[in-house]
Design a protein around this motif. Structure first.
Motif, short mmCIF file in Angstrom:
data_model
loop_
_atom_site.label_atom_id
_atom_site.label_comp_id
_atom_site.label_asym_id
_atom_site.label_seq_id
_atom_site.Cartn_x
_atom_site.Cartn_y
_atom_site.Cartn_z
N GLU A 336 0.78 -1.24 0.00
CA GLU A 336 0.00 0.00 0.00
C GLU A 336 0.81 1.29 0.00
O GLU A 336 0.32 2.34 -0.42
N LEU A 337 2.04 1.24 0.49
CA LEU A 337 2.78 2.48 0.71
C LEU A 337 3.94 2.69 -0.25
O LEU A 337 4.73 3.62 -0.07
N ASP A 338 4.05 1.86 -1.24
CA ASP A 338 5.14 1.99 -2.21
C ASP A 338 5.07 3.35 -2.91
O ASP A 338 4.02 3.79 -3.35
N GLY A 339 6.22 4.01 -2.98
CA GLY A 339 6.30 5.29 -3.67
C GLY A 339 5.88 6.49 -2.84
O GLY A 339 5.85 7.62 -3.36
N LEU A 340 5.57 6.27 -1.56
CA LEU A 340 5.10 7.38 -0.71
C LEU A 340 6.16 7.83 0.29
O LEU A 340 5.86 8.61 1.20
N GLY A 341 7.38 7.36 0.13
CA GLY A 341 8.47 7.81 0.99
C GLY A 341 8.69 6.96 2.22
O GLY A 341 9.57 7.24 3.03
N TYR A 342 7.88 5.92 2.40
CA TYR A 342 8.03 5.03 3.54
C TYR A 342 9.03 3.91 3.22
O TYR A 342 9.14 3.47 2.07
N SER A 343 9.72 3.45 4.25
CA SER A 343 10.58 2.27 4.10
C SER A 343 10.62 1.52 5.43
O SER A 343 10.49 2.12 6.50
N GLY A 345 12.46 -0.27 8.31
CA GLY A 345 13.81 -0.18 8.86
C GLY A 345 14.16 -1.31 9.81
O GLY A 345 15.26 -1.34 10.35
N ASN A 346 13.23 -2.23 10.02
CA ASN A 346 13.50 -3.37 10.91
C ASN A 346 13.91 -4.59 10.09
O ASN A 346 13.63 -4.67 8.89
N PRO A 347 14.55 -5.58 10.72
CA PRO A 347 14.87 -6.82 10.01
C PRO A 347 13.58 -7.50 9.55
O PRO A 347 12.56 -7.47 10.26
N THR A 348 13.63 -8.12 8.41
CA THR A 348 12.44 -8.82 7.91
C THR A 348 12.46 -10.30 8.26
O THR A 348 11.40 -10.93 8.30
N ASP A 349 13.63 -10.86 8.55
CA ASP A 349 13.72 -12.27 8.94
C ASP A 349 13.14 -12.45 10.34
O ASP A 349 13.44 -11.67 11.25
N ASP A 350 12.37 -13.52 10.52
CA ASP A 350 11.71 -13.75 11.81
C ASP A 350 12.70 -13.90 12.96
O ASP A 350 12.44 -13.45 14.07
N ASP A 351 13.84 -14.54 12.70
CA ASP A 351 14.79 -14.79 13.79
C ASP A 351 15.62 -13.57 14.14
O ASP A 351 16.43 -13.62 15.06
N ARG A 352 15.41 -12.46 13.44
CA ARG A 352 16.16 -11.23 13.73
C ARG A 352 15.24 -10.08 14.12
O ARG A 352 15.70 -8.97 14.34
N GLY A 354 12.22 -8.30 16.54
CA GLY A 354 11.54 -8.27 17.82
C GLY A 354 10.04 -8.16 17.64
O GLY A 354 9.47 -8.77 16.74
N GLY A 355 9.38 -7.32 18.45
CA GLY A 355 7.94 -7.26 18.43
C GLY A 355 7.33 -6.04 17.77
O GLY A 355 6.11 -5.91 17.72
N HIS A 356 8.16 -5.12 17.26
CA HIS A 356 7.59 -3.93 16.65
C HIS A 356 8.13 -3.70 15.24
O HIS A 356 9.18 -4.22 14.87
N ILE A 357 7.38 -2.91 14.49
CA ILE A 357 7.78 -2.50 13.15
C ILE A 357 8.42 -1.13 13.22
O ILE A 357 7.91 -0.22 13.89
N CYS A 358 9.55 -0.99 12.56
CA CYS A 358 10.23 0.30 12.44
C CYS A 358 9.95 0.83 11.03
O CYS A 358 10.51 0.34 10.06
N LEU A 359 9.07 1.82 10.95
CA LEU A 359 8.71 2.41 9.66
C LEU A 359 9.37 3.77 9.55
O LEU A 359 9.20 4.62 10.43
N PRO A 382 12.85 10.22 16.90
CA PRO A 382 13.55 11.10 15.97
C PRO A 382 14.81 10.42 15.41
O PRO A 382 15.41 9.58 16.09
N PRO A 383 15.23 10.77 14.19
CA PRO A 383 14.60 11.83 13.41
C PRO A 383 13.50 11.34 12.47
O PRO A 383 12.66 12.13 12.03
N ASN A 384 13.44 10.04 12.15
CA ASN A 384 12.56 9.63 11.05
C ASN A 384 11.84 8.31 11.27
O ASN A 384 11.45 7.65 10.32
N ILE A 385 11.66 7.89 12.53
CA ILE A 385 11.12 6.56 12.79
C ILE A 385 9.71 6.63 13.38
O ILE A 385 9.44 7.36 14.33
N ILE A 386 8.81 5.84 12.79
CA ILE A 386 7.48 5.59 13.33
C ILE A 386 7.50 4.14 13.82
O ILE A 386 7.64 3.21 13.02
N ARG A 387 7.39 3.96 15.13
CA ARG A 387 7.35 2.60 15.67
C ARG A 387 5.89 2.15 15.82
O ARG A 387 5.07 2.88 16.37
#
Length: 427
Positions: A336-343, A345-352, A354-359, A382-387
């Motif tokens: 849904e968010l492709d091309g809107l400046g979001y990325s 920032g957390n590991p995508t592998d399950d074994d790496r 934790g419990g939150h998404i770093c957007l 700050p400066p650019n993380i939405i947890r």
């Protein structure tokens, strides 16, 4: 879960219908018209927690001083009772756990105990992405030993500003290192470190190692005793829903029982001799020795409820749900968010992970302010993380779907532009 096919709100509803944790949503005070995504910072109040606080207050009202040894939860033994209930969450024997203090006071306690500079072994290894309070405490303890933190505190560098590689930590375990102290999960990116590997590598070099588990306990299953971790600390107000400023916890491996803690007090003594009032400390041979002062009984009350819930739900099942729902959120973000400046920032592998998404987004501060106005409670770093933390107990898949749609709308319609770029006092 993969990226094949478009995920719809109906699909989210199907996941909810299959989710055994849906029964627990009724256990928490969820606010109408609001989606809470900040349980990694402060967990929601459970209805059981409210009941336990009232019950402990009633014991004070009706029993007065006799409450120390009488009632459903005798106060004198309540920390030990809670420690027994908490132990399965980190894979420890009940005597290796103590519910006491605050995270930072417990850091001072364990570091003052285990940091014993000797000869050329004078340095502490940490990492440059760890929580500031940990660094402040380490600097303080190094100064108290007569050393310069600028020289004797080694902060392992991040290669990308987001994560720390285990290889780099191991490389920092040199002959002049006396102690290693690391987070289990990095508080910004949500990276889960390989605790077992790092512990083994430290011990192979004759170095003791401890962890700050604030951002993993209650979301990730650990096996501290089996892995041989020397010590650990954590807070109980995030995933464990213990309430703001909840009494914290610590772990000390049983191989260290009998040593005198760096900081001692009345509660460091054995329970059966504590009221002998001797000026010679009879050190408790358990993690209980690492208590200092009288327990904060009313602040312990919500944890009775929390640990009951975790015992019923099982931490392994909680971890499975957490991994699945955070994976669901990541797939939606890609969709849904492709091309809107979001990325992500957390590991995508399950074994790496934790419990939150770093957007990540350049306008994270203003987006978070806009999210609150839309009824979504996020967390900004700050400066650019939405947890964003979908919590196993009380977050639904439909709420995750709706959250991502709001993130999309805020940028597409530029709703964030009406908000200032200054950080809130508490973010």
């Amino acid at each position: 879960m993969d990226n094949k096919g478009v995920i719809t709100r109906e699909k989210a509803g199907e996941f909810d219908a299959q989710d055994e944790f849906q029964q627990y949503r009724e256990e928490f005070f969820l606010q109408p018209g609001q989606i809470y995504m900040d349980g990694n910072s402060l967990g929601l109040m459970s209805k059981r927690a409210e009941g336990k606080v009232l019950e402990l207050m009633d014991s004070w009202k009706t029993l007065a001083i006799q409450g120390w040894t009488k009632g459903t939860y005798p106060w004198f033994y309540l920390p030990e009772k809670l420690s027994e209930m908490c132990a399965p969450l980190i894979g420890a024997d009940s005597k290796e756990v103590m519910i006491c203090g605050s995270t930072t006071s417990n850091i001072h306690q364990v570091i003052s105990t285990f940091y014993k500079p000797n000869g050329n072994k004078t340095k502490i290894v940490a990492d440059e992405l760890t929580f500031p309070s940990d660094i402040y405490a380490l600097q303080s303890q190094i100064k108290l030993q007569g050393y310069d933190p600028d020289e004797h505190l080694v902060r392992v560098k991040s290669r990308d500003g987001k994560m720390i590689e285990e290889e780099d930590i191991i490389a920092a375990m040199t002959d002049d290192v006396a102690l290693v102290f690391l987070p289990t999960v990095l508080y910004r990116s949500g990276q889960l470190l390989d605790i077992e590997r790092l512990t083994k590598e430290a011990h192979n070099r004759g170095i003791q190692i401890g962890f700050d588990a604030c951002h993993s306990i209650g979301a990730v299953s650990h096996q501290f005793s089996d892995w041989g971790v020397d010590f650990a600390v954590w807070c109980n107000y995030k995933y464990l829903n213990g309430g703001p400023g909840s009494v914290a916890g610590l772990y000390v491996n049983k191989k260290h029982f009998g040593i005198t803690p760096g900081l001692t007090g009345w509660y460091s003594s054995k329970k059966d001799t504590q009221f002998d009032m001797s000026h010679t400390l009879d050190v408790e041979e358990s993690a209980g020795a690492f208590q200092v002062g009288t327990s904060h009984i009313l602040s312990l009350a919500p944890l009775i409820a929390s640990f009951e819930l975790f015992a019923e739900a099982d931490i392994k099942k909680i971890r499975t749900k957490s991994l699945h729902i955070t994976r669901f959120m990541m797939v939606l973000i890609d969709q849904e968010l492709d091309g809107l400046g979001y990325s992500i920032g957390n590991p995508t592998d399950d074994d790496r992970r934790g419990g939150h998404i770093c957007l990540e987004h350049d306008e994270a501060i203003r987006i978070c302010k806009a999210m609150v106005e839309e009824g979504i409670i996020p967390d900004n770093r700050p400066p650019n993380i939405i947890r964003l933390a979908p919590i196993a107990f009380y977050t639904s898949y439909e709420e995750v779907f709706d959250t991502v749609q709001i993130l999309k709308k805020i940028v597409l319609e530029k709703r964030y532009e009406q908000y200032g770029k200054e950080r809130n006092v508490v973010s």
